[in-house]
Every structure is written in C-alpha cells, then in structure tokens.
Design a protein around this motif. Structure first.
Motif, mmCIF file in Angstrom:
data_model
loop_
_atom_site.group_PDB
_atom_site.id
_atom_site.type_symbol
_atom_site.label_atom_id
_atom_site.label_comp_id
_atom_site.label_asym_id
_atom_site.label_seq_id
_atom_site.Cartn_x
_atom_site.Cartn_y
_atom_site.Cartn_z
ATOM 1 N N LEU A 1 26.481 4.080 28.035
ATOM 2 C CA LEU A 1 25.287 4.024 27.073
ATOM 3 C C LEU A 1 25.679 3.799 25.748
ATOM 4 C CD1 LEU A 1 22.893 6.808 28.666
ATOM 5 C CD2 LEU A 1 22.556 4.456 28.680
ATOM 6 N N GLN A 2 26.740 4.398 25.507
ATOM 7 C CA GLN A 2 27.466 4.278 23.961
ATOM 8 C C GLN A 2 27.562 2.657 23.727
ATOM 9 O OE1 GLN A 2 30.573 6.765 23.690
ATOM 10 N NE2 GLN A 2 29.252 8.342 23.133
ATOM 11 N N GLN B 1 24.383 0.726 23.479
ATOM 12 C CA GLN B 1 23.694 1.322 22.291
ATOM 13 C C GLN B 1 24.219 0.180 21.268
ATOM 14 O OE1 GLN B 1 21.302 3.928 21.876
ATOM 15 N NE2 GLN B 1 21.142 2.302 20.022
ATOM 16 N N LYS B 2 25.295 -0.390 21.121
ATOM 17 C CA LYS B 2 25.838 -1.074 20.284
ATOM 18 C C LYS B 2 25.233 -2.416 20.648
ATOM 19 C CE LYS B 2 30.457 0.898 20.306
ATOM 20 N NZ LYS B 2 31.820 0.773 20.690
ATOM 21 N N PRO C 1 17.366 2.893 19.270
ATOM 22 C CA PRO C 1 17.908 3.858 19.993
ATOM 23 C C PRO C 1 17.393 3.912 21.503
ATOM 24 C CG PRO C 1 16.408 4.901 18.491
ATOM 25 C CD PRO C 1 16.441 3.381 18.366
ATOM 26 N N VAL C 2 18.345 4.161 22.412
ATOM 27 C CA VAL C 2 18.315 3.965 24.024
ATOM 28 C C VAL C 2 17.579 5.391 24.237
ATOM 29 C CG1 VAL C 2 19.173 3.666 26.110
ATOM 30 C CG2 VAL C 2 19.790 2.451 24.370
#
Length: 159
Positions: free
Chosen positions: A69-70, A73-74, A79-80
C-alpha cells in the motif's frame, strides 16, 4: 462541562473529502518466488460522468500488505482508503506456498475496512481478473456479486 467536551472533540475528527480519496474496491495478491515477495494489485473504479465505470489498476511488490500500500500510495494522486473493499483475491500459488493468514490479519484488524467483503482464491494471476472489463459497476463489484449469487443458489458454501 459535557457540552464543552463535545465541542472540543468535534474538531478532532479527521475529515476525508470523497472526491480527494482513492477508494479501493478490489485487491489481489500473488507470489513472486524469484524475489520471495508478494505482488499486490488494487482496483479503483473511476466514475466518468454519464458513462460506465472505468477500472484503474495499480500493482506493487513488497514483503507485507503495508509495504504494498505504501508503494501504491506513491503512484496515485490521493490517500488510499480501504473502506469500500468488495473483493479480496489470492492466487492459488500464494495460498499453497506462503498461506494467506498473514495477509488476511491486517484486513481483520483494520477498522476502516468493512466486514462484508468477499475472499476468494483464484487460479492464475488475480491482477488479470481485476484488469478485465466486467459489467458497468466495476470489476470488483461484479466479481463480488458473482460469488454472492453462487452462495445464494448453493454452488458455494457460506463462510
């Protein structure tokens, strides 16, 4: 005193504007045995005015769900959020070689994830399933409703 506490606590609520967050409806996991990493894919429905839903898919690799997820996110513009998760797919290879318990645990503990999502193990790559084009409401919704329908008519057991 109670009124004062309510007023002060009301300003502490984290606000999320629906047009600014990325709402994940489907997520799939596969296993890359060469790197010994998990391949994670998310499916985001993009609503186009007066047209059907477009399916946006993003993929990342990591050892954990949080790392995936990080990385995703990029790649996305906001925001997810996992609050509208419909379907969670695992490849058969991942289920056999690594198991799914470690990947399922964060979904069970996260209060932002609803409790009504479907879980399935698929043959092949879950990313290909999420990238397809099924129905007008989005791939994840369609796959989830297929599973729900099979449960109702008795082809699949209710879990």
């Amino acid at each position: 005193m109670i009124l004062l506490v309510c007023i002060l606590m009301g300003g502490c609520v984290q606000k999320k504007i629906i047009d600014e967050i990325i709402i994940v409806e489907g997520m799939g996991f596969d296993y890359d045995e060469h790197k010994d990493e998990i391949i994670g894919t998310i499916q985001i429905p993009t609503f186009v005015k007066e047209e059907s839903v477009e399916n946006e898919v993003h993929t990342a690799t990591s050892k954990t769900k949080k790392g995936i997820l990080q990385e995703i996110q990029k790649k996305v513009s906001g925001p997810v959020s996992m609050g509208s998760l419909e379907i969670l797919l695992f490849s058969e290879k991942l289920a056999k070689e690594k198991g799914i318990l470690e990947l399922m645990d964060p979904f069970q503990r996260d209060p932002t994830v609803g409790s009504s999502f479907q879980v399935a193990i698929v043959q092949g790559d879950p990313r290909k399933m999420l990238e397809g084009n099924y129905g007008v409401r989005g791939n994840s919704y369609h796959i989830s409703r297929l599973l729900e329908n099979d449960i109702e008519i008795g082809n699949l057991p209710r879990s």
